[in-house]
Scaffold this motif. Structure first.
Motif, PDB file in Angstrom:
ATOM      1  N   ALA A 234       0.867  -1.190   0.000  1.00 49.29           N
ATOM      2  CA  ALA A 234       0.000   0.000   0.000  1.00 49.29           C
ATOM      3  C   ALA A 234       0.897   1.232   0.000  1.00 49.29           C
ATOM      4  O   ALA A 234       1.690   1.422   0.925  1.00 49.29           O
ATOM      5  CB  ALA A 234      -0.916   0.000   1.219  1.00 49.29           C
ATOM      6  N   LEU A 235       0.811   2.012  -1.063  1.00 49.05           N
ATOM      7  CA  LEU A 235       1.621   3.212  -1.211  1.00 49.05           C
ATOM      8  C   LEU A 235       0.756   4.438  -0.940  1.00 49.05           C
ATOM      9  O   LEU A 235      -0.305   4.609  -1.542  1.00 49.05           O
ATOM     10  CB  LEU A 235       2.211   3.284  -2.626  1.00 49.05           C
ATOM     11  CG  LEU A 235       2.956   4.561  -3.006  1.00 49.05           C
ATOM     12  CD1 LEU A 235       4.201   4.731  -2.132  1.00 49.05           C
ATOM     13  CD2 LEU A 235       3.335   4.546  -4.483  1.00 49.05           C
ATOM     14  N   ASP A 236       1.223   5.280  -0.024  1.00 51.24           N
ATOM     15  CA  ASP A 236       0.494   6.501   0.310  1.00 51.24           C
ATOM     16  C   ASP A 236       0.681   7.515  -0.810  1.00 51.24           C
ATOM     17  O   ASP A 236       1.781   8.025  -1.044  1.00 51.24           O
ATOM     18  CB  ASP A 236       1.007   7.057   1.639  1.00 51.24           C
ATOM     19  CG  ASP A 236       0.121   8.184   2.166  1.00 51.24           C
ATOM     20  OD1 ASP A 236      -0.617   8.769   1.363  1.00 51.24           O
ATOM     21  OD2 ASP A 236       0.176   8.476   3.376  1.00 51.24           O
ATOM     22  N   ILE A 237      -0.390   7.798  -1.555  1.00 47.82           N
ATOM     23  CA  ILE A 237      -0.326   8.734  -2.686  1.00 47.82           C
ATOM     24  C   ILE A 237      -1.218   9.944  -2.419  1.00 47.82           C
ATOM     25  O   ILE A 237      -1.707  10.571  -3.365  1.00 47.82           O
ATOM     26  CB  ILE A 237      -0.731   8.039  -4.002  1.00 47.82           C
ATOM     27  CG1 ILE A 237      -2.145   7.435  -3.875  1.00 47.82           C
ATOM     28  CG2 ILE A 237       0.269   6.961  -4.380  1.00 47.82           C
ATOM     29  CD1 ILE A 237      -2.688   6.897  -5.188  1.00 47.82           C
ATOM     30  N   THR A 238      -1.402  10.254  -1.150  1.00 45.46           N
ATOM     31  CA  THR A 238      -2.290  11.377  -0.805  1.00 45.46           C
ATOM     32  C   THR A 238      -1.780  12.678  -1.401  1.00 45.46           C
ATOM     33  O   THR A 238      -2.551  13.459  -1.973  1.00 45.46           O
ATOM     34  CB  THR A 238      -2.396  11.493   0.726  1.00 45.46           C
ATOM     35  OG1 THR A 238      -2.857  10.248   1.268  1.00 45.46           O
ATOM     36  CG2 THR A 238      -3.368  12.594   1.107  1.00 45.46           C
ATOM     37  N   GLU A 239      -0.485  12.945  -1.288  1.00 41.62           N
ATOM     38  CA  GLU A 239       0.072  14.192  -1.832  1.00 41.62           C
ATOM     39  C   GLU A 239      -0.095  14.250  -3.337  1.00 41.62           C
ATOM     40  O   GLU A 239      -0.450  15.293  -3.893  1.00 41.62           O
ATOM     41  CB  GLU A 239       1.548  14.303  -1.447  1.00 41.62           C
ATOM     42  CG  GLU A 239       1.791  14.469   0.048  1.00 41.62           C
ATOM     43  CD  GLU A 239       3.260  14.648   0.358  1.00 41.62           C
ATOM     44  OE1 GLU A 239       4.077  14.689  -0.591  1.00 41.62           O
ATOM     45  OE2 GLU A 239       3.620  14.744   1.550  1.00 41.62           O
ATOM     46  N   ARG A 240       0.171  13.114  -4.011  1.00 45.90           N
ATOM     47  CA  ARG A 240       0.035  13.099  -5.470  1.00 45.90           C
ATOM     48  C   ARG A 240      -1.404  13.336  -5.888  1.00 45.90           C
ATOM     49  O   ARG A 240      -1.672  14.089  -6.832  1.00 45.90           O
ATOM     50  CB  ARG A 240       0.517  11.752  -6.013  1.00 45.90           C
ATOM     51  CG  ARG A 240       0.674  11.726  -7.529  1.00 45.90           C
ATOM     52  CD  ARG A 240       0.963  10.339  -8.017  1.00 45.90           C
ATOM     53  NE  ARG A 240      -0.246   9.528  -8.042  1.00 45.90           N
ATOM     54  CZ  ARG A 240      -0.266   8.235  -8.342  1.00 45.90           C
ATOM     55  NH1 ARG A 240       0.865   7.602  -8.593  1.00 45.90           N
ATOM     56  NH2 ARG A 240      -1.408   7.568  -8.367  1.00 45.90           N
ATOM     57  N   LYS A 241      -2.344  12.700  -5.185  1.00 47.17           N
ATOM     58  CA  LYS A 241      -3.746  12.883  -5.521  1.00 47.17           C
ATOM     59  C   LYS A 241      -4.187  14.321  -5.281  1.00 47.17           C
ATOM     60  O   LYS A 241      -4.959  14.882  -6.063  1.00 47.17           O
ATOM     61  CB  LYS A 241      -4.606  11.926  -4.698  1.00 47.17           C
ATOM     62  CG  LYS A 241      -4.681  10.524  -5.254  1.00 47.17           C
ATOM     63  CD  LYS A 241      -5.478  10.503  -6.546  1.00 47.17           C
ATOM     64  CE  LYS A 241      -5.660   9.110  -7.063  1.00 47.17           C
ATOM     65  NZ  LYS A 241      -6.463   9.078  -8.317  1.00 47.17           N
ATOM     66  N   THR A 242      -3.673  14.923  -4.202  1.00 49.01           N
ATOM     67  CA  THR A 242      -4.013  16.317  -3.921  1.00 49.01           C
ATOM     68  C   THR A 242      -3.520  17.227  -5.034  1.00 49.01           C
ATOM     69  O   THR A 242      -4.234  18.132  -5.493  1.00 49.01           O
ATOM     70  CB  THR A 242      -3.399  16.738  -2.575  1.00 49.01           C
ATOM     71  OG1 THR A 242      -3.879  15.870  -1.535  1.00 49.01           O
ATOM     72  CG2 THR A 242      -3.777  18.172  -2.240  1.00 49.01           C
ATOM     73  N   LEU A 243      -2.279  16.974  -5.497  1.00 45.25           N
ATOM     74  CA  LEU A 243      -1.738  17.765  -6.602  1.00 45.25           C
ATOM     75  C   LEU A 243      -2.534  17.542  -7.888  1.00 45.25           C
ATOM     76  O   LEU A 243      -2.760  18.482  -8.659  1.00 45.25           O
ATOM     77  CB  LEU A 243      -0.265  17.409  -6.829  1.00 45.25           C
ATOM     78  CG  LEU A 243       0.713  17.835  -5.717  1.00 45.25           C
ATOM     79  CD1 LEU A 243       2.110  17.331  -6.019  1.00 45.25           C
ATOM     80  CD2 LEU A 243       0.726  19.359  -5.564  1.00 45.25           C
ATOM     81  N   GLU A 244      -2.956  16.290  -8.132  1.00 48.44           N
ATOM     82  CA  GLU A 244      -3.740  16.008  -9.329  1.00 48.44           C
ATOM     83  C   GLU A 244      -5.074  16.751  -9.292  1.00 48.44           C
ATOM     84  O   GLU A 244      -5.511  17.297 -10.312  1.00 48.44           O
ATOM     85  CB  GLU A 244      -3.972  14.505  -9.457  1.00 48.44           C
ATOM     86  CG  GLU A 244      -2.733  13.707  -9.839  1.00 48.44           C
ATOM     87  CD  GLU A 244      -3.027  12.225  -9.929  1.00 48.44           C
ATOM     88  OE1 GLU A 244      -4.181  11.839  -9.648  1.00 48.44           O
ATOM     89  OE2 GLU A 244      -2.109  11.464 -10.272  1.00 48.44           O
TER      90      GLU A 244
END
Length: 489
Positions: A234-244
């Motif tokens: 499980a990779l935390d992609i919260t920052e990437r999703k926020t930027l997207e």
């Protein structure tokens, strides 16, 4: 060692008893029969009897010794051989035991070293997982046991080491019903089809905050092709999703702004173009009078009008392209599907560029097959696309080079290729050739300029009609390939 000594002592006592017994039996028999024989052969002669008695004693001793030697030698021969083999075996056993002890010591040292290496690697893995915000997990289907790495706990705002929730509890507490259904469907499909899965999931942390993870899972099968374990990350992609999300919002704002500006500019530009047209009409009535008085000023006025007309057309083209792109992306553009006679249509559109190519010392060749099935599509949109490609070809082809328009039919589609020699686009630039407002640096030998919207719009239009467009570049030049289905599904 004590057992071997006891066995050896028993063996010696048994052999001695046999020897003594044999010696007594032989002696008794010899005395009994030898005296009877002497009395029979010698009579009463005492001297002869004494000598014979002496000879008898010597013969008895020699005969008995010989018998004993033979017997003892026979009895001990196999024992000596066995004892020799036993000593050799014991020596080899001791050597093997020493070698095994050395190997055991080496193995223990290797285990210690390997354990230290694995511990170091495990610590590094934990550090890397913490830095990368990626955790690993494992689910044993046979025992139902679930294991998480420390980073999984942190991703869901839990304390590492606390009790791991069950699968059902995890779905219920850390995902919305929709996301839980997506994850459960992916896991079920992976277990049934024995295939890995990967999907983005929105999570609900223990503290109530939300985030995003990239979940991956892979089933592990045994020798009977039965799934026994499910492992994943499980990779935390919260920052990437926020930027997207922010980027999508900015793109939406930009598109709305461009659409608004385009609509606001279209009417004034149309009015300006109409004013220029009326001005040309008025000047057309006055210029013959002025030309007789001052030809230089007349030529300057005509030049200014030409520049004004050209710039106005260019601005209108930008506005129209922006509006068309906006309609395509919003799905608001209509299309009229009708049969198109491809050979006649390509010949008609391409022939209009013969004069422009000749003015620039370019060669325009049209390669058409004998027959092509009718294409059912939107003729107006395709004409706009083909004109854009031919305009670009004339713009970027140096003098003396060739522009080629070619049509190739296949079973289910038709390919239209526009190629110009004498130019080259690097791979890095080729990947961005269809981006909005992008123009290849230094690729315009005629210095005509452009908006950078034509190819982006053309590609969108082709895709809107169910086709595809790609750009290629090699030693032969630059090539644009349009693939269109004969029938739009």
């Amino acid at each position: 060692m004590n057992y071997s000594r006891l066995t050896h002592a028993r063996w010696k006592a048994s052999t001695a008893l046999k020897v003594v017994s044999l010696y007594l039996v032989m002696g008794c028999l010899w005395i009994l029969f030898s005296d009877q024989l002497l009395d029979y052969f010698t009579g009463s002669s005492s001297r002869v009897l004494t000598r014979l008695q002496t000879l008898k004693g010597w013969l008895y001793v020699l005969f008995t010794a010989a018998i004993l030697y033979w017997f003892i030698n026979r009895e001990t021969r196999s024992s000596r051989s066995a004892n020799f083999r036993l000593k050799n075996a014991l020596g080899e056993l001791q050597t093997t035991q020493v070698a095994l002890q050395e190997l055991n010591a080496q193995l223990e040292q290797r285990v210690i070293n390997r354990t230290a290496e694995l511990t170091a690697l495990s610590d590094r893995l934990k550090e890397v997982q913490e830095i990368a915000r990626i955790g690993s997990w494992e689910y044993d289907l046979l025992t139902g046991q679930i294991s998480w790495s420390d980073e999984i706990f942190r991703i869901f705002a839990l304390v590492p080491g606390q009790s791991i929730p069950s699968y059902e509890q995890h779905l219920r507490e850390n995902f919305s019903p929709e996301e839980a259904a997506r994850l459960n469907a992916a896991v079920t499909r992976a277990l049934e089809q024995r295939e890995p899965y990967e999907l983005d999931l929105q999570i609900i942390r223990a503290d109530g905050s939300t985030g995003w993870i990239l979940g991956k899972g892979k089933p592990i099968v045994n020798e009977h092709q039965q799934v026994v374990r499910l492992v994943g990350t499980a990779l935390d992609i919260t920052e990437r999703k926020t930027l997207e999300v922010e980027q999508q919002h900015l793109v939406q704002m930009k598109d709305e702004f461009l659409s608004l500006v385009s609509h606001e500019l279209r009417s004034p530009l149309a009015s300006i173009k109409m004013a220029i047209h009326l001005l040309e009409i008025k000047l057309g009535q006055v210029l013959p009078v002025l030309e007789a008085e001052n030809q230089v000023q007349c030529r300057q006025i005509q030049q200014y009008l030409s520049i004004l007309h050209q710039q106005c057309d260019q601005e209108l083209e930008i506005v129209n392209n922006l509006l068309d792109l906006q309609r395509l992306e919003a799905g608001g553009m209509s299309k009229t599907i009708a049969p198109i006679q491809v050979l006649e249509w390509v010949e008609q559109v391409a022939s209009a560029y013969q004069e422009r190519a000749q003015e620039r010392q370019q060669q325009l060749q049209i390669l058409l097959p004998p027959s092509v099935p009718d294409l059912h599509s939107d003729c107006e949109i395709l004409t706009s696309v083909l004109r854009e490609l031919l305009t670009n070809a004339c713009k970027y082809t140096p003098p003396g080079e060739t522009i080629t328009v070619q049509v190739e039919p296949t079973t289910a589609d038709i390919r239209i290729m526009v190629q110009n020699s004498g130019s080259f686009i690097p791979q890095a630039e080729l990947e961005r050739i269809f981006d909005k407002f992008y123009r290849v640096p230094g690729g315009d030998p005629w210095k005509q300029g452009g908006t950078g919207l034509g190819l982006a719009l053309a590609k969108k239009q082709v895709e809107y009609l169910g086709g595809s467009m790609r750009a290629e570049s090699d030693a032969r030049g630059v090539r644009f390939v349009i693939t269109l289905p004969i029938e739009i599904g």
